[in-house]
Design a protein around this motif. Structure first.
Motif, PDB file in Angstrom:
ATOM      1  N   HIS A 170       0.832  -1.203   0.000  1.00 18.66           N
ATOM      2  CA  HIS A 170       0.000   0.000   0.000  1.00 18.66           C
ATOM      3  C   HIS A 170       0.867   1.253   0.000  1.00 18.66           C
ATOM      4  CE1 HIS A 170      -3.575   2.414   0.719  1.00 18.66           C
ATOM      5  NE2 HIS A 170      -2.960   3.008   1.733  1.00 18.66           N
ATOM      6  N   PHE A 171       1.912   1.243   0.808  1.00 17.59           N
ATOM      7  CA  PHE A 171       2.788   2.420   0.892  1.00 17.59           C
ATOM      8  C   PHE A 171       3.467   2.700  -0.443  1.00 17.59           C
ATOM      9  CE2 PHE A 171       6.982   4.279   1.455  1.00 17.59           C
ATOM     10  CZ  PHE A 171       6.688   5.422   2.181  1.00 17.59           C
ATOM     11  N   TYR A 172       4.075   1.682  -1.053  1.00 16.17           N
ATOM     12  CA  TYR A 172       4.803   1.918  -2.292  1.00 16.17           C
ATOM     13  C   TYR A 172       3.871   2.226  -3.461  1.00 16.17           C
ATOM     14  CZ  TYR A 172       9.163   0.737  -0.060  1.00 16.17           C
ATOM     15  OH  TYR A 172      10.252   0.763   0.766  1.00 16.17           O
ATOM     16  N   ALA A 173       2.699   1.612  -3.494  1.00 16.96           N
ATOM     17  CA  ALA A 173       1.727   1.955  -4.533  1.00 16.96           C
ATOM     18  C   ALA A 173       1.325   3.422  -4.403  1.00 16.96           C
ATOM     19  CB  ALA A 173       0.505   1.053  -4.434  1.00 16.96           C
ATOM     20  N   LEU A 180      -5.665   1.084  -3.898  1.00 18.04           N
ATOM     21  CA  LEU A 180      -7.036   1.063  -3.402  1.00 18.04           C
ATOM     22  C   LEU A 180      -7.396  -0.288  -2.789  1.00 18.04           C
ATOM     23  CD1 LEU A 180      -8.687   3.011  -6.338  1.00 18.04           C
ATOM     24  CD2 LEU A 180      -8.563   3.800  -3.979  1.00 18.04           C
ATOM     25  N   LEU A 181      -7.002  -1.390  -3.447  1.00 17.33           N
ATOM     26  CA  LEU A 181      -7.348  -2.716  -2.933  1.00 17.33           C
ATOM     27  C   LEU A 181      -6.636  -3.004  -1.612  1.00 17.33           C
ATOM     28  CD1 LEU A 181      -7.380  -4.833  -6.226  1.00 17.33           C
ATOM     29  CD2 LEU A 181      -9.332  -3.972  -4.933  1.00 17.33           C
ATOM     30  N   THR A 182      -5.350  -2.668  -1.528  1.00 20.36           N
ATOM     31  CA  THR A 182      -4.634  -2.887  -0.270  1.00 20.36           C
ATOM     32  C   THR A 182      -5.153  -1.952   0.812  1.00 20.36           C
ATOM     33  OG1 THR A 182      -2.883  -1.392  -1.054  1.00 20.36           O
ATOM     34  CG2 THR A 182      -2.530  -3.766  -1.335  1.00 20.36           C
ATOM     35  N   GLY A 183      -5.569  -0.741   0.430  1.00 14.02           N
ATOM     36  CA  GLY A 183      -6.141   0.175   1.409  1.00 14.02           C
ATOM     37  C   GLY A 183      -7.430  -0.355   1.987  1.00 14.02           C
ATOM     38  N   LEU A 184      -8.267  -0.969   1.143  1.00 15.36           N
ATOM     39  CA  LEU A 184      -9.507  -1.566   1.643  1.00 15.36           C
ATOM     40  C   LEU A 184      -9.211  -2.667   2.654  1.00 15.36           C
ATOM     41  CD1 LEU A 184     -11.699  -1.834  -1.594  1.00 15.36           C
ATOM     42  CD2 LEU A 184     -12.122  -0.380   0.394  1.00 15.36           C
ATOM     43  N   SER A 237     -13.563   4.078  -3.024  1.00 16.24           N
ATOM     44  CA  SER A 237     -12.897   2.931  -3.650  1.00 16.24           C
ATOM     45  C   SER A 237     -13.679   2.328  -4.809  1.00 16.24           C
ATOM     46  CB  SER A 237     -12.609   1.858  -2.598  1.00 16.24           C
ATOM     47  OG  SER A 237     -11.602   2.289  -1.719  1.00 16.24           O
ATOM     48  N   VAL A 238     -14.954   2.018  -4.587  1.00 18.28           N
ATOM     49  CA  VAL A 238     -15.739   1.361  -5.649  1.00 18.28           C
ATOM     50  C   VAL A 238     -15.823   2.240  -6.890  1.00 18.28           C
ATOM     51  CG1 VAL A 238     -18.002   0.473  -6.281  1.00 18.28           C
ATOM     52  CG2 VAL A 238     -17.062  -0.033  -4.021  1.00 18.28           C
ATOM     53  N   PHE A 239     -16.149   3.525  -6.688  1.00 26.20           N
ATOM     54  CA  PHE A 239     -16.272   4.428  -7.838  1.00 26.20           C
ATOM     55  C   PHE A 239     -14.916   4.661  -8.499  1.00 26.20           C
ATOM     56  CE2 PHE A 239     -19.954   5.572  -5.173  1.00 26.20           C
ATOM     57  CZ  PHE A 239     -20.968   5.413  -6.106  1.00 26.20           C
ATOM     58  N   ALA A 240     -13.859   4.801  -7.676  1.00 30.02           N
ATOM     59  CA  ALA A 240     -12.534   5.061  -8.239  1.00 30.02           C
ATOM     60  C   ALA A 240     -12.027   3.861  -9.029  1.00 30.02           C
ATOM     61  CB  ALA A 240     -11.554   5.416  -7.121  1.00 30.02           C
ATOM     62  N   LEU A 241     -12.247   2.648  -8.511  1.00 26.35           N
ATOM     63  CA  LEU A 241     -11.846   1.459  -9.262  1.00 26.35           C
ATOM     64  C   LEU A 241     -12.573   1.406 -10.600  1.00 26.35           C
ATOM     65  CD1 LEU A 241     -11.718  -1.213  -6.403  1.00 26.35           C
ATOM     66  CD2 LEU A 241      -9.784  -0.402  -7.774  1.00 26.35           C
ATOM     67  N   GLY A 242     -13.862   1.716 -10.588  1.00 25.36           N
ATOM     68  CA  GLY A 242     -14.612   1.753 -11.844  1.00 25.36           C
ATOM     69  C   GLY A 242     -14.075   2.804 -12.789  1.00 25.36           C
ATOM     70  N   LEU A 243     -13.728   3.982 -12.247  1.00 24.40           N
ATOM     71  CA  LEU A 243     -13.213   5.070 -13.061  1.00 24.40           C
ATOM     72  C   LEU A 243     -11.881   4.694 -13.704  1.00 24.40           C
ATOM     73  CD1 LEU A 243     -14.430   7.909 -13.560  1.00 24.40           C
ATOM     74  CD2 LEU A 243     -12.845   8.785 -11.836  1.00 24.40           C
ATOM     75  N   ILE A 244     -11.007   4.051 -12.916  1.00 24.80           N
ATOM     76  CA  ILE A 244      -9.696   3.665 -13.436  1.00 24.80           C
ATOM     77  C   ILE A 244      -9.837   2.579 -14.502  1.00 24.80           C
ATOM     78  CG2 ILE A 244      -7.511   2.547 -12.840  1.00 24.80           C
ATOM     79  CD1 ILE A 244      -7.781   3.903 -10.067  1.00 24.80           C
TER      80      ILE A 244
END
Length: 451
Positions: A18-21, A158-162, A201-208
């Motif tokens: 998460h940190f390096y991402a 985002l996934l590791t943050g979740l 997260s959900v919206f941002a993942l969709g946006l990406i």
């Protein structure tokens, strides 16, 4: 010797990913959030910029399309017709795209007096400039690859943050769904970061993910999938790396049919054909703006394409210029299912699928991504140890569980540039950094205690 709590190594590994991402992504997330928000509202901005040409005070009859094209060609010596855009009202200036020396220019013509009101370089207009800022950093293919790599690592972030912020121990929803505002500055920034991440997260993942088809690497990857699965039903109607894929007819003619090498001379437009084609198009209820392109070879049909921002409304037609007869039509529903999924995704990404609500949701997502990036930077700056980058130091070397390996491999297959850059990171860790213990410790790869 201390005993680690169950799951400590797993949690520690995810923390470091998460940190390096985040370290890779934060500058780009801020940039993409700002430019993406501007792009979302481009219909309103372009309407405001074009307002002098959309409310003309005119008198007299409307001239023919061919007369409007002739006036445009006179305004740009040595040019030929590239596309004619069908006007939506009699008091709106006609837009004609003409090409000279491989450069497109948009000519605004008064349809009554044939006065040329404005000439603009097509690639310097608001929409293409913001698009290049957002998707290519104004660096062409290199910028497209950089943005794609940042987007791929943003998915990891985002996934590791979740995973890191999932509720544990029944502590309630404070700090997860809403921030605690009275716990001091450190808790405030922690909660702002966590809450923004949870909500976005959900919206941002969709946006990406819906933005990846435009990228040079992933877009080319998708093009290969379309080819291998026999999903090609005509060329895609989105740009890849800032370039529109060449139609099959152009590809058969070789590079000389495009902008590479020597330019093939444009065939002369047969008098009367454009007027006939425009008259045939108007009753067909094609979603505006409607772009009419002349045939590449004499006797071939004219190409008509809807350029509607809401891509499910788009259609592609071919009309015989000699007779005005409709030869073929492909609506969105007739496209391959892969292209339809991508089309829906792009429409959502551009804020066009369900009107103003789509634009507002996209803007809120970009704002929360901005807050996520800024709050993460503040947390890092406040917590970083003196003399170190600030990555979390492991108590012992992280052990990669089966779930993490499967997740990483899945992401690497779905996003090849993530896989390539991940291999590069692992290679540097396994070779160069082994001989540089000081650099390893500064980067956070070294253990905080022996063993």
């Amino acid at each position: 010797m201390s005993v680690q709590a169950p799951g400590t190594r797993w949690y520690n590994a995810v923390w470091r990913w998460h940190f390096y991402a985040g370290l890779i992504c934060v500058p780009f997330v801020v940039w993409l959030a700002i430019t993406g928000t501007i792009y979302l509202w481009r219909p309103q901005v372009e309407a405001w910029l074009d307002r002098p040409y959309d409310r003309l005070v005119t008198a007299g009859p409307v001239t023919s399309p061919e007369a409007q094209v002739a006036a445009s060609l006179r305004a740009v010596p040595g040019s030929h017709l590239d596309r004619y855009i069908v006007s939506q009202s009699a008091n709106q200036a006609t837009r004609v795209l003409v090409m000279a020396d491989g450069v497109d220019r948009r000519v605004y013509v008064d349809p009554h007096s044939l006065a040329v009101l404005h000439v603009a370089l097509e690639d310097q207009r608001f929409e293409p400039v913001v698009s290049r800022l957002h998707g290519q950093l104004l660096l062409g293919d290199i910028g497209s690859y950089v943005v794609e790599i940042a987007a791929c690592w943003a998915v990891v972030m985002l996934l590791t943050g979740l995973y890191l912020w999932l509720p544990r121990g029944g502590r309630g929803l404070a700090g997860i769904l809403y921030p605690r505002l009275r716990g001091g500055r450190r808790l405030f920034w922690r909660d702002i970061h966590a809450v923004a991440g949870i909500w976005v997260s959900v919206f941002a993942l969709g946006l990406i993910l819906t933005g990846l088809p435009w990228a040079s690497g992933w877009g080319g990857y998708l093009a290969q999938v379309r080819h291998l699965t026999s999903a090609e039903q005509g060329p895609v109607d989105w740009t890849i790396g800032g370039k529109a894929p060449a139609p099959k007819a152009d590809a058969m003619l070789g590079v000389h049919a495009g902008h590479e090498g020597m330019m093939m001379p444009a065939p002369a437009v047969v008098p009367g054909e454009l007027n006939r084609v425009v008259a045939a198009v108007r009753p067909l209820r094609v979603a505006p703006p409607v772009l009419i392109s002349p045939p590449k070879t004499r006797g071939a049909p004219w190409s008509i394409a809807s350029d509607a921002a809401d891509r499910p409304l788009r259609s592609d037609l071919q009309i015989d210029g000699a007779t005005g007869q409709l030869i073929g039509r492909t609506d969105f529903a007739q496209r391959h299912w892969i292209d339809r999924i991508v089309g829906y995704g792009i429409a959502v990404h551009e804020g066009a699928l369900f009107g103003i609500a789509n634009q507002l949701i996209g803007t809120a997502t970009a704002l929360l991504l901005f807050v996520l990036a800024v709050s993460g930077t503040v947390l890092w700056w406040r917590r970083r140890p003196q003399g170190l980058l600030g990555a979390p130091l492991p108590l012992s070397r992280p052990r990669f569980g089966a779930g993490l390996v499967v997740t990483i491999c899945t992401l690497a297959l779905y996003m090849p540039l993530f896989g390539l850059t991940l291999l590069l990171v692992l290679l540097v860790d396994a070779t160069a950094l082994r001989a540089l213990p000081g650099a390893r410790r500064w980067l956070g790869f070294a253990s905080s205690r022996p063993g």
